[in-house]
Design a protein around this motif. Structure first.
Motif, PDB file in Angstrom:
ATOM      1  N   PHE A 198       0.836  -1.191   0.000  1.00  0.00           N
ATOM      2  CA  PHE A 198       0.000   0.000   0.000  1.00  0.00           C
ATOM      3  C   PHE A 198       0.879   1.252   0.000  1.00  0.00           C
ATOM      4  CE2 PHE A 198      -4.039  -2.052   1.167  1.00  0.00           C
ATOM      5  CZ  PHE A 198      -3.579  -3.277   1.619  1.00  0.00           C
TER       6      PHE A 198
ATOM      7  N   TYR B 195       0.345   5.329   1.282  1.00  0.00           N
ATOM      8  CA  TYR B 195      -0.485   6.308   1.963  1.00  0.00           C
ATOM      9  C   TYR B 195       0.213   7.658   1.918  1.00  0.00           C
ATOM     10  CZ  TYR B 195      -3.212   2.482   3.933  1.00  0.00           C
ATOM     11  OH  TYR B 195      -4.019   1.377   4.087  1.00  0.00           O
TER      12      TYR B 195
ATOM     13  N   LEU C  66      -3.619   9.730   7.817  1.00  0.00           N
ATOM     14  CA  LEU C  66      -3.140   9.147   6.571  1.00  0.00           C
ATOM     15  C   LEU C  66      -4.301   8.906   5.606  1.00  0.00           C
ATOM     16  CD1 LEU C  66      -0.759   8.514   8.519  1.00  0.00           C
ATOM     17  CD2 LEU C  66      -0.320   6.519   7.096  1.00  0.00           C
TER      18      LEU C  66
ATOM     19  N   PHE D 248      -5.316   6.855   2.013  1.00  0.00           N
ATOM     20  CA  PHE D 248      -4.973   5.781   1.107  1.00  0.00           C
ATOM     21  C   PHE D 248      -4.787   6.307  -0.311  1.00  0.00           C
ATOM     22  CE2 PHE D 248      -5.082   1.718  -0.867  1.00  0.00           C
ATOM     23  CZ  PHE D 248      -5.955   1.782  -1.934  1.00  0.00           C
TER      24      PHE D 248
ATOM     25  N   LYS E   7      -3.072   0.409  -3.861  1.00  0.00           N
ATOM     26  CA  LYS E   7      -2.658  -0.867  -3.290  1.00  0.00           C
ATOM     27  C   LYS E   7      -2.349  -1.867  -4.400  1.00  0.00           C
ATOM     28  CE  LYS E   7      -7.390  -2.623  -2.958  1.00  0.00           C
ATOM     29  NZ  LYS E   7      -8.508  -2.984  -2.049  1.00  0.00           N
TER      30      LYS E   7
ATOM     31  N   ILE F  87      -2.546  -5.981  -4.636  1.00  0.00           N
ATOM     32  CA  ILE F  87      -2.898  -7.261  -4.008  1.00  0.00           C
ATOM     33  C   ILE F  87      -2.507  -8.389  -4.956  1.00  0.00           C
ATOM     34  CG2 ILE F  87      -4.751  -8.662  -3.033  1.00  0.00           C
ATOM     35  CD1 ILE F  87      -4.115  -6.142  -1.443  1.00  0.00           C
TER      36      ILE F  87
ATOM     37  N   HIS G  51       1.082  -5.292   4.244  1.00  0.00           N
ATOM     38  CA  HIS G  51       0.080  -5.932   5.087  1.00  0.00           C
ATOM     39  C   HIS G  51       0.607  -7.284   5.550  1.00  0.00           C
ATOM     40  CE1 HIS G  51      -3.856  -6.282   6.785  1.00  0.00           C
ATOM     41  NE2 HIS G  51      -4.299  -5.259   6.101  1.00  0.00           N
TER      42      HIS G  51
ATOM     43  N   THR H  35      -0.484 -10.352   8.003  1.00  0.00           N
ATOM     44  CA  THR H  35      -1.677 -10.899   8.685  1.00  0.00           C
ATOM     45  C   THR H  35      -2.694  -9.770   8.819  1.00  0.00           C
ATOM     46  OG1 THR H  35      -0.703 -10.550  10.873  1.00  0.00           O
ATOM     47  CG2 THR H  35      -0.374 -12.683   9.847  1.00  0.00           C
ATOM     48  N   ASP H  36      -3.000  -9.329  10.026  1.00  0.00           N
ATOM     49  CA  ASP H  36      -3.991  -8.269  10.197  1.00  0.00           C
ATOM     50  C   ASP H  36      -3.380  -6.897  10.412  1.00  0.00           C
ATOM     51  OD1 ASP H  36      -5.945 -10.609  12.068  1.00  0.00           O
ATOM     52  OD2 ASP H  36      -6.177  -9.991   9.980  1.00  0.00           O
TER      53      ASP H  36
ATOM     54  N   MET I  37     -12.092  -4.870  13.752  1.00  0.00           N
ATOM     55  CA  MET I  37     -10.852  -4.509  14.437  1.00  0.00           C
ATOM     56  C   MET I  37     -10.569  -3.019  14.297  1.00  0.00           C
ATOM     57  SD  MET I  37      -8.243  -7.655  13.765  1.00  0.00           S
ATOM     58  CE  MET I  37      -8.488  -7.684  11.997  1.00  0.00           C
TER      59      MET I  37
ATOM     60  N   PHE J  53      -7.378  -0.205  15.321  1.00  0.00           N
ATOM     61  CA  PHE J  53      -5.957  -0.192  15.614  1.00  0.00           C
ATOM     62  C   PHE J  53      -5.575   1.174  16.169  1.00  0.00           C
ATOM     63  CE2 PHE J  53      -5.193  -4.115  13.330  1.00  0.00           C
ATOM     64  CZ  PHE J  53      -6.195  -4.136  12.382  1.00  0.00           C
TER      65      PHE J  53
ATOM     66  N   TYR K 279      -2.171   3.610  16.671  1.00  0.00           N
ATOM     67  CA  TYR K 279      -0.783   3.819  16.275  1.00  0.00           C
ATOM     68  C   TYR K 279      -0.209   5.030  17.002  1.00  0.00           C
ATOM     69  CZ  TYR K 279      -1.414   0.756  12.187  1.00  0.00           C
ATOM     70  OH  TYR K 279      -1.651  -0.304  11.359  1.00  0.00           O
TER      71      TYR K 279
ATOM     72  N   GLU L  32       1.364  -4.717  21.058  1.00  0.00           N
ATOM     73  CA  GLU L  32       2.610  -5.016  20.368  1.00  0.00           C
ATOM     74  C   GLU L  32       3.771  -4.952  21.358  1.00  0.00           C
ATOM     75  OE1 GLU L  32       2.739  -5.889  16.958  1.00  0.00           O
ATOM     76  OE2 GLU L  32       0.605  -6.028  17.461  1.00  0.00           O
TER      77      GLU L  32
ATOM     78  N   GLN M 132      -9.835  -3.950   7.035  1.00  0.00           N
ATOM     79  CA  GLN M 132      -9.921  -5.397   6.959  1.00  0.00           C
ATOM     80  C   GLN M 132      -8.648  -5.948   6.332  1.00  0.00           C
ATOM     81  OE1 GLN M 132     -12.506  -7.010   8.239  1.00  0.00           O
ATOM     82  NE2 GLN M 132     -13.460  -5.065   8.782  1.00  0.00           N
ATOM     83  N   THR M 133      -8.467  -7.216   6.458  1.00  0.00           N
ATOM     84  CA  THR M 133      -7.277  -7.865   5.911  1.00  0.00           C
ATOM     85  C   THR M 133      -7.185  -7.624   4.411  1.00  0.00           C
ATOM     86  OG1 THR M 133      -7.454  -9.565   7.584  1.00  0.00           O
ATOM     87  CG2 THR M 133      -6.092 -10.060   5.676  1.00  0.00           C
ATOM     88  N   HIS M 134      -6.034  -7.166   3.968  1.00  0.00           N
ATOM     89  CA  HIS M 134      -5.716  -6.975   2.558  1.00  0.00           C
ATOM     90  C   HIS M 134      -6.546  -5.893   1.876  1.00  0.00           C
ATOM     91  CE1 HIS M 134      -4.367 -11.421   2.786  1.00  0.00           C
ATOM     92  NE2 HIS M 134      -3.491 -10.611   3.340  1.00  0.00           N
ATOM     93  N   THR M 135      -7.216  -5.077   2.633  1.00  0.00           N
ATOM     94  CA  THR M 135      -7.878  -3.908   2.062  1.00  0.00           C
ATOM     95  C   THR M 135      -7.267  -2.658   2.690  1.00  0.00           C
ATOM     96  OG1 THR M 135      -9.611  -3.759   3.734  1.00  0.00           O
ATOM     97  CG2 THR M 135     -10.026  -5.189   1.844  1.00  0.00           C
ATOM     98  N   GLU M 136      -7.594  -1.514   2.075  1.00  0.00           N
ATOM     99  CA  GLU M 136      -7.000  -0.281   2.590  1.00  0.00           C
ATOM    100  C   GLU M 136      -7.504   0.043   3.982  1.00  0.00           C
ATOM    101  OE1 GLU M 136      -8.776  -0.671  -0.113  1.00  0.00           O
ATOM    102  OE2 GLU M 136     -10.114   1.018  -0.511  1.00  0.00           O
ATOM    103  N   ALA M 137      -6.643   0.659   4.769  1.00  0.00           N
ATOM    104  CA  ALA M 137      -6.996   1.104   6.106  1.00  0.00           C
ATOM    105  C   ALA M 137      -7.452   2.557   6.042  1.00  0.00           C
ATOM    106  CB  ALA M 137      -5.801   0.971   7.038  1.00  0.00           C
TER     107      ALA M 137
ATOM    108  N   PHE N 229      -7.914   6.091   8.481  1.00  0.00           N
ATOM    109  CA  PHE N 229      -7.324   6.677   9.668  1.00  0.00           C
ATOM    110  C   PHE N 229      -8.109   7.888  10.147  1.00  0.00           C
ATOM    111  CE2 PHE N 229      -3.271   4.476  10.063  1.00  0.00           C
ATOM    112  CZ  PHE N 229      -3.181   3.838   8.843  1.00  0.00           C
TER     113      PHE N 229
END
Lengths: 111, 113
Positions: free
Chosen positions: A34, A36, A44, A46, A49, A51, A94, A96-97, B31, B33, B35, B58, B97-102, B104
């Motif tokens: 990704f 940002y 931030l 986006f 990306k 994949i 990316h 895992t999570d 989820m 997060f 930072y 972490e 989500q997993t493997h998608t953009e986050a 913020f």
């Protein structure tokens, strides 16, 4: 170990010139990458990306990035820079999570 | 997409005190997060906030220093406890989500004096 590297702390480019912001990665398995952007006093945003699929990924604001598996790179590019592109750019992987961020590259576009 | 409201946007706090940062999302997410972005540095994940269970921290971050609440699927708080000047940073809430953009929040700029 999974990691992302941005070798340049700052990139300076003249408005109208092409720009490249570099990113390399290290991962076991398929990379999910990704870009940002962070403007001053903002969170931030986006940009784009990778994949799977085409190695050239197009994103927001005219940015694109090229995924290169042999060079383990995912460089951000734009054909013609704008002064308004001046910001802090982060490459992320990316895992895992979680997102693992590079150290960031400050892009300065001068008129 | 998701819209995240984070507050306060900034604060100046005395050392030894605590600050609670709120993060509100406009949709239900599994989820969330938290930072930390120290001055001139990249983002470091503090913890993952899970609804209905304890947050997952972490390495280098502990619950006593950064307690997190996640009472429902749209809201979370991060508390920075017993603050010192070294805690001066931008704190960011994120969802994805997993493997998608986050996505913020706009961040909380904390200065400890």
């Amino acid at each position: 170990a999974q990691s992302v590297a941005q070798p340049e702390d700052q990139v300076n480019v003249a408005e109208g010139n092409p720009l490249t912001v570099k990113c390399t990665y290290s991962v076991s398995g398929n990379p999910y990458l990704f870009w940002y952007v962070q403007y001053p006093n903002r969170g931030l945003q986006f940009l784009l990306k990778y994949i799977t699929g085409d190695n050239l990924v197009k994103g927001s604001y005219g940015f694109e990035a090229e995924f290169n598996k042999s060079q383990t790179s995912f460089h951000l590019k734009k054909p013609s820079a704008l002064v308004s592109d001046s910001a802090l750019y982060f490459c992320a992987l990316h895992n895992t999570d979680k997102l693992i961020f590079g150290t960031g590259t400050r892009l300065q576009v001068f008129p | 997409s998701a819209v995240i409201s984070q507050k306060p946007s900034r604060d100046i706090c005395q050392r030894g005190t605590s600050l609670t940062i709120q993060c509100q999302v406009d949709s239900q997410v599994t989820m969330m997060f938290w930072y930390r972005q120290q001055p001139g540095q990249s983002l470091t994940l503090i913890a993952t906030a899970n609804q209905g269970s304890e947050a997952t921290y972490e390495s280098g971050f502990v619950i006593d220093k950064f307690p997190i609440s996640r009472p429902n699927l749209t809201f979370s708080t991060l508390t920075v406890s017993n603050m010192s000047p070294e805690d001066s940073s931008i704190y960011l809430c994120s969802v994805g989500q997993t493997h998608t953009e986050a996505f913020f929040g706009q961040g909380t700029r904390l200065t400890v004096v």
